[in-house]
Design a protein around this motif. Structure first.
Motif, PDB file in Angstrom:
ATOM      1  N   LEU A  74     -25.449  45.135 -17.819  1.00 35.09           N
ATOM      2  CA  LEU A  74     -26.347  45.419 -18.927  1.00 35.09           C
ATOM      3  C   LEU A  74     -26.224  44.386 -20.042  1.00 35.09           C
ATOM      4  N   SER A  75     -25.048  43.817 -20.194  1.00 29.46           N
ATOM      5  CA  SER A  75     -24.822  42.871 -21.289  1.00 29.46           C
ATOM      6  C   SER A  75     -25.336  41.464 -20.992  1.00 29.46           C
ATOM      7  N   SER A  76     -25.746  41.209 -19.756  1.00 30.11           N
ATOM      8  CA  SER A  76     -26.190  39.850 -19.418  1.00 30.11           C
ATOM      9  C   SER A  76     -27.620  39.825 -18.884  1.00 30.11           C
ATOM     10  N   CYS A  77     -28.396  40.860 -19.152  1.00 29.00           N
ATOM     11  CA  CYS A  77     -29.780  40.875 -18.688  1.00 29.00           C
ATOM     12  C   CYS A  77     -30.654  40.053 -19.627  1.00 29.00           C
ATOM     13  N   GLU A  78     -31.848  39.765 -19.169  1.00 28.14           N
ATOM     14  CA  GLU A  78     -32.855  39.074 -19.974  1.00 28.14           C
ATOM     15  C   GLU A  78     -32.381  37.703 -20.454  1.00 28.14           C
ATOM     16  N   ASN A  79     -31.647  36.987 -19.595  1.00 26.88           N
ATOM     17  CA  ASN A  79     -31.281  35.617 -19.927  1.00 26.88           C
ATOM     18  C   ASN A  79     -32.406  34.644 -19.608  1.00 26.88           C
ATOM     19  N   GLY A  80     -33.420  35.133 -18.945  1.00 23.11           N
ATOM     20  CA  GLY A  80     -34.565  34.302 -18.587  1.00 23.11           C
ATOM     21  C   GLY A  80     -35.654  35.171 -18.001  1.00 23.11           C
ATOM     22  N   LEU A  81     -36.816  34.565 -17.814  1.00 26.54           N
ATOM     23  CA  LEU A  81     -37.936  35.325 -17.295  1.00 26.54           C
ATOM     24  C   LEU A  81     -37.712  35.792 -15.860  1.00 26.54           C
ATOM     25  N   GLU A  82     -36.783  35.136 -15.147  1.00 26.98           N
ATOM     26  CA  GLU A  82     -36.544  35.546 -13.770  1.00 26.98           C
ATOM     27  C   GLU A  82     -35.990  36.964 -13.700  1.00 26.98           C
ATOM     28  N   HIS A  83     -35.346  37.437 -14.777  1.00 26.47           N
ATOM     29  CA  HIS A  83     -34.860  38.817 -14.816  1.00 26.47           C
ATOM     30  C   HIS A  83     -35.976  39.792 -15.191  1.00 26.47           C
ATOM     31  N   ALA A  84     -36.868  39.363 -16.056  1.00 27.57           N
ATOM     32  CA  ALA A  84     -37.863  40.282 -16.602  1.00 27.57           C
ATOM     33  C   ALA A  84     -39.087  40.443 -15.708  1.00 27.57           C
ATOM     34  N   ILE A  85     -39.547  39.368 -15.087  1.00 22.61           N
ATOM     35  CA  ILE A  85     -40.804  39.418 -14.337  1.00 22.61           C
ATOM     36  C   ILE A  85     -40.775  40.452 -13.205  1.00 22.61           C
ATOM     37  N   PRO A  86     -39.715  40.507 -12.372  1.00 26.07           N
ATOM     38  CA  PRO A  86     -39.720  41.547 -11.321  1.00 26.07           C
ATOM     39  C   PRO A  86     -39.806  42.958 -11.888  1.00 26.07           C
ATOM     40  N   HIS A  87     -39.145  43.187 -13.015  1.00 25.60           N
ATOM     41  CA  HIS A  87     -39.199  44.510 -13.634  1.00 25.60           C
ATOM     42  C   HIS A  87     -40.600  44.847 -14.109  1.00 25.60           C
ATOM     43  N   TYR A  88     -41.280  43.877 -14.702  1.00 25.14           N
ATOM     44  CA  TYR A  88     -42.644  44.116 -15.176  1.00 25.14           C
ATOM     45  C   TYR A  88     -43.606  44.328 -14.003  1.00 25.14           C
ATOM     46  N   ILE A  89     -43.367  43.607 -12.905  1.00 22.06           N
ATOM     47  CA  ILE A  89     -44.228  43.776 -11.730  1.00 22.06           C
ATOM     48  C   ILE A  89     -44.080  45.177 -11.149  1.00 22.06           C
TER      49      ILE A  89
END
Length: 392
Positions: free
Chosen positions: A179-194
């Motif tokens: 949880l402390s190292s999420c959202e370091n780049g769009l590669e973490h966020a895009i799959p979640h948004y999809i």
């Protein structure tokens, strides 16, 4: 309000776009969410409760379509409760919220609350999207005489299985490796948004196609029943078409702001500095649509009951008893006093005096009856019990 930004906010190194909307008047935003969700919750329950002044009559067992409509309302109710709970804690315990995802913090409860409440909201509304997709599929299959009550088990497996799988997969990718190292780049966020917006976009794109094909199939089914297309049959086909239109209209109204808001925030994320003056209008539009989401998302539950059943009235019958749904038309005086707009039964609209002994005709009657449950006729208003009695 259902947005992937709720889960993203749980990260200590959240992006600037998420920080922008989540920190914009949080007290006002949470108050708006509580108010909208509470109103929608009360009115939705009122719509589903049984009403007074209705005489029972025996009818066939409920179809899978009527069960799906009730399940959609239940998902909206539970999702609204999640919004009320999350926003209430946000307003009532500001110090607790301030500790969410604090770097090197030892208290895990704020983060657990943040992730758990966001997942609850996303899961219930995603399940509602899948149920709405199943309703479109079931409506088409009913007309094609390929569906029945047995398919509801398959719908349950598909809806809850896909909703849980996509929710867990998106959260796991967002919070990987921790949880402390999420959202370091769009590669973490895009799959979640999809995974969040996939069922929403599926309903927006596929449901209108299925509804249009269902309406065409209904017209062919009605014509093939006796080889003619009477005024009553034409009116019933039009009412079913209007009903599908109302469902999609409610869906577009409630969720188009989410797509617009996410597009604006995604654009801001790609900028080196979102506080630049040329981006002022973009920021303002993102904040405005964020507030609109807090109003419209929770209202989906009540608006859907209006599209499904029409306004069912205020006269609640608190005496719980299993009753059958009546279909006879009432006199004009009784309609004015006791009846609310109600679904149309095919058999009471088309050739009441004629009995078609053939099996194909009976199957046609049953198919259209199931499809028209919840529909409202402007000319022939029939008495009907609450939707909560449809097979429950």
């Amino acid at each position: 309000m259902a947005s992937p930004r709720l889960e993203t906010y749980c990260c200590p190194n959240r992006d600037a776009a998420t920080q922008l909307v989540m920190n914009f008047q949080p007290e006002v935003f949470c108050g708006v969410c509580i108010g909208s969700a509470s109103v929608s919750l009360l009115l939705t329950i009122l719509q589903l409760l049984p009403k007074k002044g209705q005489s029972p009559r025996k009818m066939p067992k409920a179809s899978s379509s009527s069960t799906i409509l009730l399940l959609i309302s239940i998902c909206d109710i539970l999702g609204g409760l999640g919004m009320i709970f999350r926003s209430s804690v946000w307003l009532g315990f500001p110090r607790f919220i301030a500790n969410i995802s604090v770097v090197n913090g030892t208290d895990v409860w704020p983060s657990a609350f943040c992730v758990g409440s966001a997942m609850w909201i996303q899961l219930l509304y995603s399940a509602g999207f899948w149920w709405l997709f199943c309703y479109a599929v079931d409506s088409y299959l009913v007309v094609r005489r390929s569906a029945g009550l047995s398919t509801i088990v398959l719908y349950h497996m598909m809806t809850w299985g896909l909703a849980v799988m996509l929710c867990v997969e998106g959260i796991a990718l967002l919070y990987y490796p921790s949880l402390s190292s999420c959202e370091n780049g769009l590669e973490h966020a895009i799959p979640h948004y999809i995974t969040t917006y996939a069922p929403l976009l599926l309903v927006l794109v596929v449901n209108p196609i299925l509804f249009r094909r269902t309406v065409s199939a209904v017209a062919s089914l009605l014509k093939g029943r006796q080889g003619i297309y009477t005024e009553n049959e034409r009116r019933l086909g039009t009412e079913i078409q209007i009903r599908f239109f109302k469902i999609m209209l409610v869906f577009v109204i409630c969720w188009s702001s989410n797509i617009i808001n996410e597009s604006l925030l995604f654009y801001l994320e790609m900028q080196p500095d979102i506080n630049e003056m040329p981006l002022k209008n973009i920021r303002s539009a993102a904040l405005i649509t964020w507030i609109i989401m807090g109003v419209l998302n929770p209202m989906q539950g009540f608006l859907f009951t209006l599209a499904f059943y029409g306004w069912t009235g205020w006269r609640v019958d608190l005496k719980w008893r299993k009753r059958e749904i009546p279909w006879e038309s009432m006199s004009s005086s009784t309609v004015d006093e006791n009846v609310y707009p109600s679904p149309v039964n095919y058999q009471s609209n088309i050739h009441d005096s004629k009995k078609i002994p053939t099996t194909d005709s009976q199957q046609t009657d049953e198919a259209i009856s199931m499809l028209s449950e919840g529909n409202t006729s402007g000319d022939d208003r029939l008495t009907r019990s609450s939707p909560i009695y449809q097979g429950w």
